[in-house]
Enzyme design. Structure first.
Site, PDB file in Angstrom:
ATOM      1  N   LYS A   1     -61.516  57.980  31.397  1.00 51.86           N
ATOM      2  CA  LYS A   1     -62.238  57.251  32.453  1.00 51.86           C
ATOM      3  C   LYS A   1     -61.240  56.656  33.443  1.00 51.86           C
ATOM      4  O   LYS A   1     -61.404  56.773  34.658  1.00 51.86           O
ATOM      5  CB  LYS A   1     -63.056  56.129  31.834  1.00 51.86           C
ATOM      6  CG  LYS A   1     -63.535  55.084  32.843  1.00 51.86           C
ATOM      7  CD  LYS A   1     -64.360  53.969  32.224  1.00 51.86           C
ATOM      8  CE  LYS A   1     -63.555  52.875  31.640  1.00 51.86           C
ATOM      9  NZ  LYS A   1     -63.075  51.852  32.574  1.00 51.86           N
ATOM     10  N   ASN A   2     -60.179  56.032  32.911  1.00 48.02           N
ATOM     11  CA  ASN A   2     -59.263  55.294  33.787  1.00 48.02           C
ATOM     12  C   ASN A   2     -58.279  56.179  34.527  1.00 48.02           C
ATOM     13  O   ASN A   2     -57.488  55.682  35.329  1.00 48.02           O
ATOM     14  CB  ASN A   2     -58.544  54.211  32.986  1.00 48.02           C
ATOM     15  CG  ASN A   2     -59.503  53.099  32.581  1.00 48.02           C
ATOM     16  OD1 ASN A   2     -60.637  53.057  33.064  1.00 48.02           O
ATOM     17  ND2 ASN A   2     -59.074  52.239  31.688  1.00 48.02           N
TER      18      ASN A   2
ATOM     19  N   CYS B   1     -64.904  39.627  36.538  1.00 47.24           N
ATOM     20  CA  CYS B   1     -65.744  40.307  35.551  1.00 47.24           C
ATOM     21  C   CYS B   1     -65.621  39.511  34.256  1.00 47.24           C
ATOM     22  O   CYS B   1     -64.911  38.507  34.181  1.00 47.24           O
ATOM     23  CB  CYS B   1     -65.328  41.765  35.367  1.00 47.24           C
ATOM     24  SG  CYS B   1     -63.923  41.959  34.292  1.00 47.24           S
TER      25      CYS B   1
ATOM     26  N   ARG C   1     -59.425  38.795  37.529  1.00 45.08           N
ATOM     27  CA  ARG C   1     -58.964  40.120  37.973  1.00 45.08           C
ATOM     28  C   ARG C   1     -58.850  40.193  39.500  1.00 45.08           C
ATOM     29  O   ARG C   1     -59.543  40.958  40.170  1.00 45.08           O
ATOM     30  CB  ARG C   1     -59.890  41.199  37.430  1.00 45.08           C
ATOM     31  CG  ARG C   1     -59.862  41.216  35.902  1.00 45.08           C
ATOM     32  CD  ARG C   1     -60.754  42.279  35.325  1.00 45.08           C
ATOM     33  NE  ARG C   1     -60.162  43.613  35.512  1.00 45.08           N
ATOM     34  CZ  ARG C   1     -60.771  44.727  35.099  1.00 45.08           C
ATOM     35  NH1 ARG C   1     -61.963  44.652  34.551  1.00 45.08           N
ATOM     36  NH2 ARG C   1     -60.209  45.896  35.276  1.00 45.08           N
TER      37      ARG C   1
ATOM     38  N   ASP D   1     -56.834  47.538  26.073  1.00 50.78           N
ATOM     39  CA  ASP D   1     -58.148  48.167  25.903  1.00 50.78           C
ATOM     40  C   ASP D   1     -58.421  48.573  24.458  1.00 50.78           C
ATOM     41  O   ASP D   1     -59.517  49.045  24.150  1.00 50.78           O
ATOM     42  CB  ASP D   1     -58.278  49.396  26.816  1.00 50.78           C
ATOM     43  CG  ASP D   1     -58.283  49.008  28.271  1.00 50.78           C
ATOM     44  OD1 ASP D   1     -58.119  49.891  29.127  1.00 50.78           O
ATOM     45  OD2 ASP D   1     -58.431  47.806  28.561  1.00 50.78           O
TER      46      ASP D   1
ATOM     47  N   ARG E   1     -70.558  52.876  30.077  1.00 47.10           N
ATOM     48  CA  ARG E   1     -69.568  52.948  31.163  1.00 47.10           C
ATOM     49  C   ARG E   1     -68.329  53.707  30.714  1.00 47.10           C
ATOM     50  O   ARG E   1     -67.619  54.271  31.535  1.00 47.10           O
ATOM     51  CB  ARG E   1     -69.167  51.535  31.587  1.00 47.10           C
ATOM     52  CG  ARG E   1     -70.305  50.704  32.113  1.00 47.10           C
ATOM     53  CD  ARG E   1     -69.809  49.436  32.747  1.00 47.10           C
ATOM     54  NE  ARG E   1     -68.779  49.740  33.741  1.00 47.10           N
ATOM     55  CZ  ARG E   1     -68.186  48.804  34.483  1.00 47.10           C
ATOM     56  NH1 ARG E   1     -68.510  47.543  34.328  1.00 47.10           N
ATOM     57  NH2 ARG E   1     -67.279  49.124  35.361  1.00 47.10           N
TER      58      ARG E   1
HETATM   59  C1  EPZ Z   1     -56.906  48.806  34.574  1.00 45.87           C
HETATM   60  O1  EPZ Z   1     -57.513  47.683  35.187  1.00 45.87           O
HETATM   61  C2  EPZ Z   1     -57.962  49.412  33.670  1.00 45.87           C
HETATM   62  N1  EPZ Z   1     -59.110  49.843  34.469  1.00 45.87           N
HETATM   63  C3  EPZ Z   1     -58.397  48.396  32.615  1.00 45.87           C
HETATM   64  O2  EPZ Z   1     -59.320  49.048  31.738  1.00 45.87           O
HETATM   65  C4  EPZ Z   1     -57.160  47.983  31.808  1.00 45.87           C
HETATM   66  O3  EPZ Z   1     -57.527  47.007  30.854  1.00 45.87           O
HETATM   67  C5  EPZ Z   1     -56.099  47.412  32.757  1.00 45.87           C
HETATM   68  O4  EPZ Z   1     -55.780  48.399  33.773  1.00 45.87           O
HETATM   69  C6  EPZ Z   1     -54.806  47.042  32.025  1.00 45.87           C
HETATM   70  O5  EPZ Z   1     -54.311  48.166  31.383  1.00 45.87           O
HETATM   71  C7  EPZ Z   1     -59.020  50.994  35.173  1.00 45.87           C
HETATM   72  O6  EPZ Z   1     -58.014  51.672  35.155  1.00 45.87           O
HETATM   73  C8  EPZ Z   1     -60.241  51.398  35.950  1.00 45.87           C
HETATM   74  P1  EPZ Z   1     -54.318  45.509  36.201  1.00 45.87           P
HETATM   75  P2  EPZ Z   1     -56.773  46.953  36.436  1.00 45.87           P
HETATM   76  O7  EPZ Z   1     -54.303  45.512  37.685  1.00 45.87           O
HETATM   77  O8  EPZ Z   1     -56.063  47.944  37.244  1.00 45.87           O
HETATM   78  C9  EPZ Z   1     -53.663  40.871  37.054  1.00 45.87           C
HETATM   79  C10 EPZ Z   1     -61.309  49.287  30.518  1.00 45.87           C
HETATM   80  O9  EPZ Z   1     -61.814  48.671  29.558  1.00 45.87           O
HETATM   81  N2  EPZ Z   1     -53.680  41.254  38.473  1.00 45.87           N
HETATM   82  O10 EPZ Z   1     -53.259  46.257  35.466  1.00 45.87           O
HETATM   83  O11 EPZ Z   1     -57.781  46.078  37.098  1.00 45.87           O
HETATM   84  C11 EPZ Z   1     -55.027  41.068  36.396  1.00 45.87           C
HETATM   85  O12 EPZ Z   1     -55.836  39.921  36.610  1.00 45.87           O
HETATM   86  C12 EPZ Z   1     -60.659  48.531  31.655  1.00 45.87           C
HETATM   87  O13 EPZ Z   1     -61.306  50.547  30.620  1.00 45.87           O
HETATM   88  C13 EPZ Z   1     -53.459  40.281  39.436  1.00 45.87           C
HETATM   89  O14 EPZ Z   1     -53.252  39.108  39.128  1.00 45.87           O
HETATM   90  O15 EPZ Z   1     -55.726  46.032  35.659  1.00 45.87           O
HETATM   91  C14 EPZ Z   1     -54.669  41.266  34.943  1.00 45.87           C
HETATM   92  O16 EPZ Z   1     -54.495  39.992  34.343  1.00 45.87           O
HETATM   93  C15 EPZ Z   1     -60.712  47.028  31.438  1.00 45.87           C
HETATM   94  N3  EPZ Z   1     -53.479  40.634  40.749  1.00 45.87           N
HETATM   95  C16 EPZ Z   1     -53.323  41.984  35.002  1.00 45.87           C
HETATM   96  O17 EPZ Z   1     -52.804  41.759  36.329  1.00 45.87           O
HETATM   97  C17 EPZ Z   1     -53.699  41.933  41.150  1.00 45.87           C
HETATM   98  O18 EPZ Z   1     -53.683  42.201  42.374  1.00 45.87           O
HETATM   99  C18 EPZ Z   1     -53.411  43.488  34.787  1.00 45.87           C
HETATM  100  O19 EPZ Z   1     -54.365  43.995  35.708  1.00 45.87           O
HETATM  101  C19 EPZ Z   1     -53.921  42.914  40.158  1.00 45.87           C
HETATM  102  C20 EPZ Z   1     -53.899  42.549  38.823  1.00 45.87           C
END
Ligand code: EPZ
Length: 428
Positions: free
Chosen positions: A22-23, A125, A130, A315, A407
């Site tokens: 998915k990701n 969410c 996020r 995850d 999802r």
């Molecule tokens: C991706 O989310 C995945 N989703 C998530 O999977 C996964 O848990 C996550 O990466 C971490 O591996 C998809 O790929 C669609 P991040 P993403 O940006 O990209 C902070 C699932 O269950 N952050 O790596 O949104 C954020 O708040 C989902 O399949 C900022 O502060 O994750 C988090 O604490 C859940 N500012 C951390 O970084 C930003 O601009 C990691 O977020 C971006 C992120």
């Protein structure tokens, strides 16, 4: 809202086919915006989030033809042909973005190709606020003018994006993906330091290269991209889903079963396999997949800390908590990525799990025989942890709000029932 009812304590035995990730599918779909030629993606999973992204792209004016090999060989992946040419709109509306925060992944490609993008802020969410501040700061470094008005990101780059040296202060998967796509068409060289190294990021980079992008350092935390004037079409197959793989591996372990997971690879789940083996799960490579069984001496508690790839993935945290609940001895799970990703704990406690949360760590006292109960799904991975707990538990469990599951897990009931689970979906 659909419910799932499981009568547990039955060992799972048989073969499960793992779908495309998915990701990886979500950024790959968004990358079609970077070219006027057709991008053909195969091994796409049948998931609500994939349909949501396709819906958003269609709303933007992308022409999409969908077909799939619906039978045979277990490869049930869908094939999409996507062509972003002609009149493409550049606004991703709130009513679509609120359904799936990964819609933010159209921001980079729209800005890079069309010089303008208006994308609703995704909002928070269940698992955390996020924010997308790191995406926006990095795009601004490439010359984009970014304003936030009425809950929308208004981004402009009338003279195109310029290559820059981006240093992410924290690892961000989506941020790395948005910037990879933006840099692919920027003027000049972009360096992304502290880039995410998840296999799904690597999959996107490899697809962009197939489309003519110039990217070095793929799979490392430093990506060098030389922008191109345009990208061409490509045929690309989505990488197998390592989180679906890990989830079903835990299903074998918590039911004392023996599952062969096909269409996946051990090298995608090295950190997951390392922890599972440490706890007493046997995982061996077989042709086109892996075989997972509980080792003879049973499962023992191990401590886990979630980290960016190649560390143990966040995850898989909820799923691991179920295994630790039925393991011998105590364990500690520390969540370092999201600030609110323990919502499965109160639901697992209703089934008899002995878990105490202290800040970002949870102490699990194992040796528990879980008991069926009525429980509520709260987010995607919490939902599957409730399924795993129900499969292991004595008695009947009813899981509500299973739309979260749909999802990210394709045909979950079918796959589990085919291996001996007593599981039914009740449509309300
Ligand atoms: C991706 O989310 C995945 N989703 C998530 O999977 C996964 O848990 C996550 O990466 C971490 O591996 C998809 O790929 C669609 P991040 P993403 O940006 O990209 C902070 C699932 O269950 N952050 O790596 O949104 C954020 O708040 C989902 O399949 C900022 O502060 O994750 C988090 O604490 C859940 N500012 C951390 O970084 C930003 O601009 C990691 O977020 C971006 C992120």
């Amino acid at each position: 809202m659909d419910r799932i009812v499981i009568r547990g304590a039955k060992s799972l035995n048989g073969t499960i086919y793992i779908g495309g990730a998915k990701n990886a599918a979500l950024p790959l779909l968004a990358s079609c915006l970077l070219s006027e030629q057709t991008l053909t993606l195969s091994n796409l999973p049948h998931l609500v989030d994939v349909s949501s992204m396709a819906h958003l792209l269609a709303e933007l004016g992308v022409s999409i033809s969908m077909n799939g090999n619906a039978g045979g060989g277990g490869n049930m992946g869908r094939v999409f042909e996507l062509t972003a040419c002609g009149n493409i709109h550049t606004t991703a509306p709130y009513e679509l973005v609120r359904k799936m925060r990964a819609s933010i992944l159209v921001l980079g490609p729209l800005l890079a190709r069309y010089g303008v993008a208006r994308v609703s802020l995704p909002g928070g969410c269940a698992i955390g606020t996020r924010p997308v501040d790191l995406h926006l700061k990095a795009l601004a470094q490439m010359g984009a003018e970014i304003d936030l008005t009425d809950g929308y990101i208004e981004a402009k780059a009338p003279n195109g994006l310029k290559g820059a040296h981006i240093v992410f202060p924290t690892v961000t998967v989506g941020g790395t993906e948005n910037l990879l796509m933006a840099a692919a068409l920027a003027d000049g060289k972009t360096i992304i330091t502290n880039a995410a190294r998840e296999p799904e990021v690597t999959d996107l980079a490899q697809c962009l290269v197939a489309m003519g992008a110039k990217i070095e350092g793929i799979g490392t935390d430093t990506l060098n991209i030389i922008g191109q004037r345009e990208l061409h079409g490509a045929d690309y197959s989505v990488v197998p889903d390592r989180i679906e793989t890990g989830s079903y591996a835990v299903a074998a372990a918590v039911t004392d079963g023996d599952l062969t997971l096909k269409g996946t690879r051990l090298n995608l789940i090295e950190s997951i396999a390392g922890i599972l083996r440490q706890s007493g799960v046997s995982i061996v490579e077989v042709d086109d997949g892996i075989r997972v069984r509980r080792a003879s001496e049973g499962i023992s508690g191990v401590d886990v800390m979630t980290e960016p790839f190649p560390g143990f993935p966040t995850d898989m945290q909820a799923q691991m908590m179920v295994l630790m609940s039925v393991a011998r001895g105590a364990s500690m799970i520390t969540e370092t990525i999201f600030e609110n990703r323990f919502m499965h704990v109160p639901e697992l406690s209703r089934m008899g799990a002995d878990i105490n949360v202290h800040g970002s760590s949870a102490i699990i006292r194992g040796g528990v025989k879980l008991k069926g109960a009525q429980v509520m799904a709260t987010d995607l991975r919490a939902s599957v942890s409730l399924v795993l707990a129900a499969l292991s538990a004595d008695g009947e469990t009813e899981i509500n709000r299973v739309y979260h599951l749909d999802r990210g897990y394709e045909r979950l009931e079918e796959k589990l029932a085919a291996c001996g689970a007593d599981i039914v979906r009740i449509k309300d």
